[in-house]
Write a protein that holds these residues in place. Structure first.
Motif, PDB file in Angstrom:
ATOM      1  N   GLY A 252       6.051  -4.425  -1.804  1.00  0.00           N
ATOM      2  CA  GLY A 252       6.698  -5.534  -2.373  1.00  0.00           C
ATOM      3  C   GLY A 252       7.923  -5.500  -2.271  1.00  0.00           C
ATOM      4  N   SER A 253       8.658  -5.822  -3.486  1.00  0.00           N
ATOM      5  CA  SER A 253      10.216  -5.981  -3.411  1.00  0.00           C
ATOM      6  C   SER A 253      10.923  -4.465  -3.165  1.00  0.00           C
ATOM      7  N   GLN A 254      10.235  -3.538  -3.416  1.00  0.00           N
ATOM      8  CA  GLN A 254      10.836  -2.178  -3.095  1.00  0.00           C
ATOM      9  C   GLN A 254      10.781  -1.918  -1.398  1.00  0.00           C
ATOM     10  N   GLY A 255      10.303  -2.826  -0.534  1.00  0.00           N
ATOM     11  CA  GLY A 255      10.223  -2.580   0.834  1.00  0.00           C
ATOM     12  C   GLY A 255       9.137  -1.935   1.378  1.00  0.00           C
ATOM     13  N   THR A 256       9.263  -1.201   2.472  1.00  0.00           N
ATOM     14  CA  THR A 256       8.225  -0.527   3.123  1.00  0.00           C
ATOM     15  C   THR A 256       8.734   1.021   3.479  1.00  0.00           C
ATOM     16  N   ARG A 257       7.568   1.531   3.347  1.00  0.00           N
ATOM     17  CA  ARG A 257       7.879   3.313   3.685  1.00  0.00           C
ATOM     18  C   ARG A 257       7.082   3.546   4.852  1.00  0.00           C
TER      19      ARG A 257
ATOM     20  N   THR B 183       9.166  10.584   6.202  1.00  0.00           N
ATOM     21  CA  THR B 183       9.035   9.320   5.850  1.00  0.00           C
ATOM     22  C   THR B 183      10.216   8.637   5.878  1.00  0.00           C
ATOM     23  N   VAL B 184      10.427   7.312   5.843  1.00  0.00           N
ATOM     24  CA  VAL B 184      11.533   6.519   6.046  1.00  0.00           C
ATOM     25  C   VAL B 184      11.463   5.224   5.140  1.00  0.00           C
ATOM     26  N   ASP B 185      12.438   5.044   4.239  1.00  0.00           N
ATOM     27  CA  ASP B 185      12.244   3.663   3.460  1.00  0.00           C
ATOM     28  C   ASP B 185      13.203   2.652   4.261  1.00  0.00           C
ATOM     29  N   VAL B 186      12.308   1.612   4.141  1.00  0.00           N
ATOM     30  CA  VAL B 186      13.148   0.346   4.796  1.00  0.00           C
ATOM     31  C   VAL B 186      13.114  -0.742   3.564  1.00  0.00           C
TER      32      VAL B 186
ATOM     33  N   ALA C  15      12.019   1.625  12.634  1.00  0.00           N
ATOM     34  CA  ALA C  15      12.693   1.142  11.256  1.00  0.00           C
ATOM     35  C   ALA C  15      13.236  -0.027  11.388  1.00  0.00           C
ATOM     36  N   GLN C  16      13.834  -0.312  12.399  1.00  0.00           N
ATOM     37  CA  GLN C  16      14.563  -1.758  12.852  1.00  0.00           C
ATOM     38  C   GLN C  16      13.375  -2.764  13.007  1.00  0.00           C
ATOM     39  N   PHE C  17      12.445  -2.380  13.956  1.00  0.00           N
ATOM     40  CA  PHE C  17      11.212  -3.027  13.821  1.00  0.00           C
ATOM     41  C   PHE C  17      10.561  -3.439  12.691  1.00  0.00           C
ATOM     42  N   VAL C  18      10.466  -2.756  11.700  1.00  0.00           N
ATOM     43  CA  VAL C  18      10.028  -2.834  10.324  1.00  0.00           C
ATOM     44  C   VAL C  18      10.747  -3.701   9.453  1.00  0.00           C
ATOM     45  N   LYS C  19      12.107  -3.490   9.641  1.00  0.00           N
ATOM     46  CA  LYS C  19      13.068  -4.375   8.849  1.00  0.00           C
ATOM     47  C   LYS C  19      12.911  -5.892   9.336  1.00  0.00           C
TER      48      LYS C  19
END
Length: 319
Positions: free
Chosen positions: A225-230, A237-240, A288-292
């Protein structure tokens, strides 16, 4: 080419202003994915079983008017599936379904494209999930079909649990783990995993996800949700982070996310034959850029009522 297979149903959405008043809107998680791919201009085919009833006509009209490719749909006399939706003050939907004997769940082996037909389409990925992989008997046919193709193209599984249908938790967990075992990209929300494994909110789900991945090059995307995607891959792990918005509702947000992720992966040649090798070659920074970007697409959908995915131009204006 991305093949999307699954439900195309009617959402009966209750008015927030007038209780008991409903609007019929074309929905279904997999139809939403196909719609989002069409809006972004990605090459795709939507494999669906669509009723000949009036609701089925509305589905076809909505999808064709948005350039969704329906060349390989199955026309059926079974009725259209209905989902009754109420949206709370925070924009989160509650679902109740009418599914007995409806069109979406009757898939047979004979209705699915053969390996040769999939190759002729130059398909690079199969995208499925949600009710299509949960509802019998058709889910068994799709599961066997996709499993046979797991080395030929990328399998993307969006878990997207619909607990309102009263599924048995243990059976659902076994099914999800079975489908995850031959899928290469797996998307789940924190709520999906908490329900499947009967966890308290905000539990640590990392051990569960690592068990899905094991020692493979699979990618798991945990949406929060508002915390983004891991992003989970290769023991890292990378947090976006998510874009800050005012939510109207979240209908179709996850479907938009996966469509825009797969679209970018296809455009950059990270989907197709020997899928795990292709994903292994994807730098984490680029993923990570794709996920963003996929998250931006999903956030735009959240700013609109219903599933109205953005175009690439709308995303670029915010990137």
């Amino acid at each position: 080419m991305i093949l999307v297979i699954g439900e195309a149903l009617i959402d009966l959405i209750e008015s927030r202003e007038t209780k008991g008043q409903f609007q019929a809107v074309v929905g279904g998680a997999n139809a939403n994915v196909a719609l989002a791919l069409a809006r972004r201009g990605s090459n795709h085919q939507f494999l669906a079983r669509i009723s000949s009833d009036r609701f089925g006509g509305l589905i076809k009209e909505r999808l064709t008017s948005n350039n969704v490719s329906l060349d390989h749909i199955i026309n059926t006399d079974e009725p259209t599936t209905l989902a009754v939706i109420s949206v709370n003050a925070q924009g989160s939907p509650t679902y109740n379904f009418y599914t007995n004997g409806t069109a979406d769940w009757g898939w047979t082996k004979e209705e699915l494209p053969t390996k040769e037909q999939v190759k002729a389409l130059n398909a690079k990925a199969i995208s499925f999930g949600c009710l299509t992989m949960a509802m019998e008997p058709g889910n068994h046919a799709i599961e066997a079909w996709a499993k046979e193709l797991q080395n030929e193209l990328t399998i993307s599984h969006d878990i997207n649990i619909r607990a309102a249908l009263g599924f048995d938790r243990t059976k659902e967990r076994e099914r999800v783990e079975r489908v995850n075992s031959f899928s290469h990209i797996i998307k789940a929300s924190d709520e999906d995993i908490e329900w499947l494994y009967d966890l308290a909110p905000d539990s640590d789900v990392t051990p569960i996800i690592n068990n899905w991945i094991k020692d493979s090059n699979k990618i798991v995307l945990l949406t929060r949700g508002s915390q983004g995607t891991r992003i989970y891959r290769n023991n890292e792990t990378v947090d976006v982070p998510a874009r800050k918005i005012t939510v109207v509702d979240t209908v179709g947000a996850g479907d938009t996310f996966i469509a825009h992720l797969l679209g970018q992966l296809e455009e950059n040649n990270y989907l197709g034959e020997n899928p795990l090798d292709k994903l292994a070659s994807l730098p984490t920074e680029q993923l990570a850029q794709f996920v963003k970007t996929a998250g931006i697409a999903a956030s735009i959908t959240c700013e609109r009522a219903g599933c109205e995915p953005p175009t690439l131009e709308e995303i670029k204006a915010l990137s």
